[in-house]
Each structure stands twice: as structure tokens, then as C-alpha cells.
Write an enzyme that holds these catalytic residues in place. Structure first.
Site, mmCIF file in Angstrom:
data_model
loop_
_atom_site.group_PDB
_atom_site.id
_atom_site.type_symbol
_atom_site.label_atom_id
_atom_site.label_comp_id
_atom_site.label_asym_id
_atom_site.label_seq_id
_atom_site.Cartn_x
_atom_site.Cartn_y
_atom_site.Cartn_z
ATOM 1 N N SER A 158 0.871 -1.196 0.000
ATOM 2 C CA SER A 158 0.000 0.000 0.000
ATOM 3 C C SER A 158 0.897 1.233 0.000
ATOM 4 C CB SER A 158 -0.860 0.005 1.270
ATOM 5 O OG SER A 158 -1.452 1.281 1.457
ATOM 6 N N TYR A 172 -1.003 -0.949 10.269
ATOM 7 C CA TYR A 172 -1.196 -1.127 8.826
ATOM 8 C C TYR A 172 0.029 -0.613 8.069
ATOM 9 C CZ TYR A 172 -3.769 -1.076 4.388
ATOM 10 O OH TYR A 172 -4.180 -1.289 3.097
HETATM 11 P P1 NAP Z 1 -11.290 -7.379 1.066
HETATM 12 O O1 NAP Z 1 -12.589 -7.048 0.371
HETATM 13 O O2 NAP Z 1 -11.206 -7.171 2.540
HETATM 14 O O3 NAP Z 1 -10.931 -8.870 0.670
HETATM 15 C C1 NAP Z 1 -9.933 -9.568 1.296
HETATM 16 C C2 NAP Z 1 -10.456 -10.909 1.697
HETATM 17 O O4 NAP Z 1 -9.428 -11.502 2.524
HETATM 18 C C3 NAP Z 1 -11.746 -10.870 2.543
HETATM 19 O O5 NAP Z 1 -12.704 -11.759 2.019
HETATM 20 C C4 NAP Z 1 -11.261 -11.292 3.908
HETATM 21 O O6 NAP Z 1 -12.211 -12.039 4.637
HETATM 22 C C5 NAP Z 1 -10.080 -12.163 3.576
HETATM 23 N N1 NAP Z 1 -9.208 -12.353 4.727
HETATM 24 C C6 NAP Z 1 -9.016 -11.534 5.794
HETATM 25 N N2 NAP Z 1 -8.177 -12.077 6.666
HETATM 26 C C7 NAP Z 1 -7.801 -13.268 6.144
HETATM 27 C C8 NAP Z 1 -6.956 -14.311 6.598
HETATM 28 N N3 NAP Z 1 -6.302 -14.231 7.767
HETATM 29 N N4 NAP Z 1 -6.801 -15.407 5.831
HETATM 30 C C9 NAP Z 1 -7.459 -15.512 4.639
HETATM 31 N N5 NAP Z 1 -8.292 -14.559 4.168
HETATM 32 C C10 NAP Z 1 -8.465 -13.450 4.909
HETATM 33 O O7 NAP Z 1 -10.107 -6.522 0.469
HETATM 34 P P2 NAP Z 1 -9.625 -6.269 -1.067
HETATM 35 O O8 NAP Z 1 -10.323 -5.083 -1.610
HETATM 36 O O9 NAP Z 1 -9.675 -7.532 -1.834
HETATM 37 O O10 NAP Z 1 -8.107 -5.804 -0.942
HETATM 38 C C11 NAP Z 1 -7.417 -5.902 0.177
HETATM 39 C C12 NAP Z 1 -5.944 -5.647 -0.073
HETATM 40 O O11 NAP Z 1 -5.712 -4.406 -0.747
HETATM 41 C C13 NAP Z 1 -5.300 -5.549 1.283
HETATM 42 O O12 NAP Z 1 -4.017 -6.128 1.272
HETATM 43 C C14 NAP Z 1 -5.232 -4.047 1.458
HETATM 44 O O13 NAP Z 1 -4.270 -3.691 2.400
HETATM 45 C C15 NAP Z 1 -4.880 -3.611 0.055
HETATM 46 N N6 NAP Z 1 -5.097 -2.190 -0.158
HETATM 47 C C16 NAP Z 1 -6.340 -1.667 -0.232
HETATM 48 C C17 NAP Z 1 -6.495 -0.298 -0.410
HETATM 49 C C18 NAP Z 1 -7.843 0.348 -0.473
HETATM 50 O O14 NAP Z 1 -7.923 1.594 -0.388
HETATM 51 N N7 NAP Z 1 -8.921 -0.398 -0.636
HETATM 52 C C19 NAP Z 1 -5.385 0.530 -0.524
HETATM 53 C C20 NAP Z 1 -4.128 -0.040 -0.445
HETATM 54 C C21 NAP Z 1 -3.991 -1.401 -0.276
HETATM 55 P P3 NAP Z 1 -13.138 -11.307 5.743
HETATM 56 O O15 NAP Z 1 -13.982 -10.342 4.979
HETATM 57 O O16 NAP Z 1 -13.910 -12.416 6.367
HETATM 58 O O17 NAP Z 1 -12.199 -10.614 6.698
#
Ligand code: NAP
Length: 276
Positions: A158, A172
């Protein structure tokens, strides 16, 4: 002729925390559209199944696996399941990340440990489990006679790992920053073995994961106000989305990036280049 034809991709965090397109869900669907067979991994089996349903309706090949990737045993079982179902691992896409905004002095030790385990240790564990499987793949010879293509690792970091974004979330930021030397180390260890490792640094993205943790910080509980405030922070005037991250991941996963390793690809509409 998909860019990932004949490849097998493990997408970790392939579900989405809420309705719409998260980064992991978009990457899993795009990889499958480009010909990859996908293992969609998530701690929430229903979230993985939803993504798998989209891929299957598209005519793609997908299996799901439920795992908490902060647990070494579950991560090893994940790679074993991929080998059992598809016979190989070519792409490891590490998307899992959680955020808990809080001033530094209010972060509990338990929260520090949990976020370090989910955001950072998980990526070490998945790489440790998947790299030996990638090393068993044959080199491919590209049209220029180069030996390439035994594997590609993509770690989602990020811009908050390299910049202050206006929100106090030390856990984070620290974990997202530490993903960069983790990725670099793997890239250099494996550069002459045909395995590449790169990081993507998304900026402010409009994905379901921001809604719950950030609506109070930005919008006093109002989601629309939070979105307006984040849009206004971006030089473009709007946030990016899950597809912007997914297309960057596709590039890094594919042979288009055959000479790209150890890189930090910023996908942020210019926000990290901005002084104020
Ligand atoms: P998301 O919608 O939260 O999807 C991530 C999935 O990972 C969710 O289904 C979550 O399940 C699952 N998860 C959480 N903890 C886990 C674990 N311990 N083991 C296995 N699965 C797990 O997020 P996304 O939009 O796909 O993207 C997330 C990534 O993008 C992260 O690394 C985040 O830091 C990065 N990012 C996002 C932004 C932003 O502004 N959106 C900016 C920079 C970086 P649950 O829902 O049950 O927790």
C-alpha cells in the site's frame, strides 16, 4: 489466447468483505478470464464461493479453499490442495490485508500482533510454502530464447507503507512497508531460478474493505462523505478501484513482466508523487 493460459494461480484473499469488487476478487476473476486455473482462497468460505461462482459463470476453471493464512499449517494445506487439484503452482497472489485505524498509543499489543500476523507473516508463510512448488516447474523458453516463467509472486502492499495518508494506523503502515523488503528478498533469492516477486502499492481505492474501518475516520459514520473526502484527496479527483489493482497484478503475473522482479508498482493516481 489468454496471458495466463496453462498457468495455475493461488489468489489469497479472493473474496470480498462486502458487496462489490475488492482487489482480490477482481484479480481472481481477471486471472481466470486470461486463462489461469484459479484456487480462490479466503478465510470466509462464502466469500471465496461467490468469487468462484463468477469465474464458473464466465466459463473459467476455479476451486475454492478456506484458510486463515496467518496459520502455517493452513497455508501448507492450501498449497497441498492446489497441487492435488491442479498439479502445479505458477502464480501466488497475496492480497490479504486488514486495517484498524487508531492512534498509536491506543493500539493494544494483541491488535499489533494480530495485524502483523494477518498482513505480514501470512505473506512470508504463503511464499515459504509455494516457492518450492514453483521451483519444481520447468523453465519455459520465450521467443527470444530466454529461460523464464517458473513462477510469479505478487504481494499487495500500500502507499501507506511509504507515505502518511492522513489516517493514524501504525500497524497497517508498518506491515505494508515491511512487505517491500520481504518481496525484494524473495526476488533476489530467486532471480536466477525463473521466479519473480513484485509488490503492488495501491493508493486510495474505492473497495468494500474501506467502508467499515474508515467511515468514522473520514465521514463521521457517513459512507458517502467518506468517499467524497477520499476522492478529494486524490490528484485525479477520484479513487481507483479493484480492477486497477487487478490489471497491474495481471501484468506482473504474465510474461509481459518477464524482466520485472523486485519492483514496487504504485497504482495510486499520482497521490504518492504529490507534496501536499
Ligand atoms: P477485502 O474485500 O477485505 O478482501 C480480502 C479478503 O481476505 C476478505 O474476504 C477477507 O475475509 C479475507 N481475509 C481476511 N483475513 C484473512 C486471513 N487471515 N486469511 C485468509 N483470508 C483473509 O479486500 P480487497 O479489496 O480484496 O483488498 C485488500 C488488499 O488491498 C489488502 O491487502 C489491502 O491492504 C490492500 N489495499 C487496499 C487499499 C484500499 O484503499 N482499498 C489501498 C491499499 C492497499 P473477511 O472479509 O472475512 O475478513
Amino acid at each position: 489466447m489468454g496471458k495466463l493460459r496453462d498457468r495455475v494461480a493461488i489468489v489469497v484473499g479472493a473474496g470480498s468483505v462486502g458487496p462489490g469488487w475488492g482487489n482480490g476478487k477482481a484479480a481472481a476473476v481477471l486471472f481466470a478470464r486470461e486463462g489461469a486455473r484459479v484456487l480462490a482462497v479466503d478465510i470466509d468460505p462464502e466469500a471465496a464461493a461467490e468469487t468462484a461462482g463468477i469465474i464458473a459463470r464466465d466459463g473459467g476453471t476455479v476451486e475454492t479453499f478456506a484458510a486463515d493464512v496467518s496459520d502455517a499449517g493452513q497455508v501448507e494445506a492450501m498449497v497441498d490442495a492446489c497441487l492435488e487439484r491442479f498439479g502445479r503452482v505458477d502464480v501466488l497472489h497475496n492480497n490479504v490485508g486488514i486495517v484498524a485505524p487508531r492512534p498509536t498509543v491506543e493500539v493494544s499489543e494483541a491488535d499489533w500482533d494480530r495485524i502483523c500476523a494477518v498482513n505480514l507473516k501470512s505473506m512470508f508463510l504463503t511464499c515459504r510454502a509455494a516457492l518450492p512448488a514453483m521451483e519444481r516447474n520447468e523453465f519455459r523458453i520465450d521467443p527470444d530464447g530466454r529461460r523464464i516463467g517458473r513462477g510469479a509472486v505478487i504481494n499487495i502492499s500500500s502507499v501507506s507503507g511509504i507515505r502518511w495518508t492522513g489516517v493514524p494506523y501504525v500497524t497497517y503502515s508498518v506491515t505494508k512497508g515491511a512487505i517491500l523488503p520481504l518481496t525484494r528478498s524473495i526476488a533476489l533469492e530467486y532471480a536466477d531460478r525463473g521466479i519473480r516477486a513484485n509488490a503492488i502499492l495501491p493508493g486510495l481505492m474505492n473497495t468494500p474493505m474501506i467502508v467499515e474501518p474508515l467511515k468514522d475516520v473520514y465521514g463521521g459514520g457517513d459512507v458517502d462523505r467518506m468517499i467524497d473526502a477520499r476522492d478529494a484527496q486524490c490528484p485525479t479527483g477520484y479513487m481507483g478501484d479493484g480492477w486497477d489493482v487487478a490489471h497491474a497484478a495481471l501484468f506482473l503475473a504474465s510474461d509481459d513482466a518477464r524482466y520485472v522482479t523486485g519492483a514496487e508498482l504504485v497504482v495510486d493516481g499520482g497521490i504518492s508523487a504529490k507534496l501536499v
